[in-house]
Motif scaffolding. Sequence first.
Motif, PDB file in Angstrom:
ATOM      1  N   PRO A 122       0.819  -1.272   0.029  1.00 47.37           N
ATOM      2  CA  PRO A 122       0.114  -0.108   0.065  1.00 47.37           C
ATOM      3  C   PRO A 122       0.802   1.386   0.213  1.00 47.37           C
ATOM      4  O   PRO A 122       1.977   1.406   0.483  1.00 47.37           O
ATOM      5  CB  PRO A 122      -0.845  -0.089   1.324  1.00 47.37           C
ATOM      6  CG  PRO A 122      -0.850  -1.476   1.774  1.00 47.37           C
ATOM      7  CD  PRO A 122       0.790  -2.047   1.307  1.00 47.37           C
ATOM      8  N   VAL A 123       0.580   2.378  -0.637  1.00 47.27           N
ATOM      9  CA  VAL A 123       1.363   3.474  -0.786  1.00 47.27           C
ATOM     10  C   VAL A 123       0.380   4.546  -0.040  1.00 47.27           C
ATOM     11  O   VAL A 123      -0.605   4.665  -0.141  1.00 47.27           O
ATOM     12  CB  VAL A 123       1.411   4.081  -2.102  1.00 47.27           C
ATOM     13  CG1 VAL A 123       2.037   5.475  -2.318  1.00 47.27           C
ATOM     14  CG2 VAL A 123       2.011   3.018  -2.986  1.00 47.27           C
ATOM     15  N   VAL A 124       1.069   5.182   0.935  1.00 50.67           N
ATOM     16  CA  VAL A 124       0.253   5.960   1.983  1.00 50.67           C
ATOM     17  C   VAL A 124       0.947   7.341   2.121  1.00 50.67           C
ATOM     18  O   VAL A 124       2.082   7.524   1.729  1.00 50.67           O
ATOM     19  CB  VAL A 124       0.440   5.272   3.552  1.00 50.67           C
ATOM     20  CG1 VAL A 124      -0.480   3.921   3.287  1.00 50.67           C
ATOM     21  CG2 VAL A 124       1.694   5.141   3.927  1.00 50.67           C
ATOM     22  N   ASP A 125       0.062   8.308   2.426  1.00 45.21           N
ATOM     23  CA  ASP A 125       0.808   9.622   2.857  1.00 45.21           C
ATOM     24  C   ASP A 125       1.382   9.731   4.069  1.00 45.21           C
ATOM     25  O   ASP A 125       1.399   8.723   4.988  1.00 45.21           O
ATOM     26  CB  ASP A 125      -0.296  10.929   2.522  1.00 45.21           C
ATOM     27  CG  ASP A 125      -1.557  10.559   3.742  1.00 45.21           C
ATOM     28  OD1 ASP A 125      -1.314   9.865   4.584  1.00 45.21           O
ATOM     29  OD2 ASP A 125      -2.432  11.348   3.479  1.00 45.21           O
ATOM     30  N   GLU A 126       1.709  11.065   4.683  1.00 48.70           N
ATOM     31  CA  GLU A 126       2.397  11.156   5.966  1.00 48.70           C
ATOM     32  C   GLU A 126       1.518  10.938   7.054  1.00 48.70           C
ATOM     33  O   GLU A 126       1.941  10.470   8.302  1.00 48.70           O
ATOM     34  CB  GLU A 126       2.882  12.474   6.250  1.00 48.70           C
ATOM     35  CG  GLU A 126       1.926  13.512   6.258  1.00 48.70           C
ATOM     36  CD  GLU A 126       1.526  13.986   4.898  1.00 48.70           C
ATOM     37  OE1 GLU A 126       0.485  14.973   4.667  1.00 48.70           O
ATOM     38  OE2 GLU A 126       1.815  13.509   3.812  1.00 48.70           O
TER      39      GLU A 126
END
Length: 238
Positions: A122-126
């Motif tokens: 999964p690609v996540v933000d901060e």
Amino acid sequence: MDGALHIVSDVMAQRVVAVGREATFKEIVRLMQEWKVSALPVLEGEGRVVGVVSEADLLPKEEFRDSDPDRSTQLRRLSDLAKAGSVTAGELMTSPALTVRANETLAQAARTMAHAKVKRLPVVDELGVLQGIVSRADLLKVFLRDDEDIAEQIRREVVSYLFPSPASAVRVGVRDGIVTLTGRIRDTSLVPVAARLVRAVEGVVDVTFDLSGPDPSVAPSIDASAPSPGREESTSPA
């Protein structure tokens, strides 16, 4: 793909199927079959990734369905036995989730996948909110790069830097991602450095060298204005 260093956001899929903690076992299996994926992010709140449920998390239910494991197996595979009795994503998931950021390089993502032995991340933000998902296949897209694009980047960023003069002394050829450098160079000790730099170029499959040192039959140029060795420059008396 051009010569710039690519990051996860360049190749990730932004359309992602995910589930909540309360998703049932059968719902998870159905979604995996429908979307042809091997793992699903588990979300809560405003889309924050709290775990991942994968085929590996589901298999213990089938493995232990009609078996009575002995004491040794129970102690050794306590986690799998717990998952065999689980029925929701929250119980089945692996947590915390292994994730990547959208601005990480493809090499960083590939290392994370390799070390963890997973097929997608999964690609996540901060804040940990889901932005997309990146798979092994996505990371391999760099190898679709055109051979001439690779060659031009190597000429510009490697050859002109390590072997600047004359510019035509080293030739760059690329075929199916395999780079070949040929020609004469002044300092053969730079070949290992060149190998590392070339392999760092996105899309390079391998690199071979046919480089040799300076031609011994060519005498080095001499500065005519410099005094001859062993002779002091004469000066006229005032």
